[in-house]
Design a protein around this motif. Sequence first.
Motif, PDB file in Angstrom:
ATOM      1  N   GLU A  30      -3.637   9.288   3.471  1.00 39.21           N
ATOM      2  CA  GLU A  30      -4.935   9.847   3.849  1.00 39.21           C
ATOM      3  C   GLU A  30      -4.311  11.935   4.526  1.00 39.21           C
ATOM      4  N   GLN A  31      -2.912  11.406   5.075  1.00 39.81           N
ATOM      5  CA  GLN A  31      -2.842  12.440   6.002  1.00 39.81           C
ATOM      6  C   GLN A  31      -1.350  12.768   5.362  1.00 39.81           C
ATOM      7  N   GLU A  38      -4.210  13.012  -3.810  1.00 36.44           N
ATOM      8  CA  GLU A  38      -4.996  12.815  -3.629  1.00 36.44           C
ATOM      9  C   GLU A  38      -5.609  12.290  -5.059  1.00 36.44           C
ATOM     10  N   LEU A  41      -5.015   8.914  -4.070  1.00 36.19           N
ATOM     11  CA  LEU A  41      -6.252   7.611  -3.679  1.00 36.19           C
ATOM     12  C   LEU A  41      -7.679   8.235  -4.584  1.00 36.19           C
TER      13      LEU A  41
END
Length: 201
Positions: A30-31, A38, A41
């Motif tokens: 996420e970081q 992307e 995720l």
Amino acid sequence: MAEQPDVPRLADAAVEPRLARLDAVLGQLEQTPGRTAELALEAVELLTEVYGEALARITDLAGEGAGELDRLIDDELLRHLLLLHRLHPDPLEGRVARAVDDLRPQLRARGAEIALVGVHDEVARISLSASSCGAAALGDLVREQVLTFAPELSAVDVTAPAPAPALIPVAALWQRPDRAAEATTSGAEQAAEPLALDGTA
């Protein structure tokens, strides 16, 4: 029917660190900037949705057989996944009560008592009676256990029980307040009355 090959199984002790590592990796993704992160995720989200739907269908089928759903709930990993996908059949307050019941023997062994006060607005209120030196650590233990069973809670409020009310002697309940006041006043007047020089009142 062909025999199914043996599939390596994970013990409960091995599942927990893997779940923790998964949370850590997702946090790093996420970081991480960039299209690759992307896509990773997005892949995880899609897999979660698909496995969540599969788990929902399993619970539907298990609900048709007596005791089968209970067996799913009792399995630590399956219980975690049911909670993750909000598929657990037990209501929130029931799961909090179960967490408290599971903790009670362990806390009693440490000289502490626990009770569920109630659950309101996604906040569980727990009463914990413990010595001041160990209350903080036991409070953290209670919060962790309750959130394991009910992760959708916004908070777990652990407080000391309210002090017991003072006991009133039974004899005082039968005495009229006006007579008690008269007796007190009369006794005070007699104590203050001077004695005559010859010793008579």
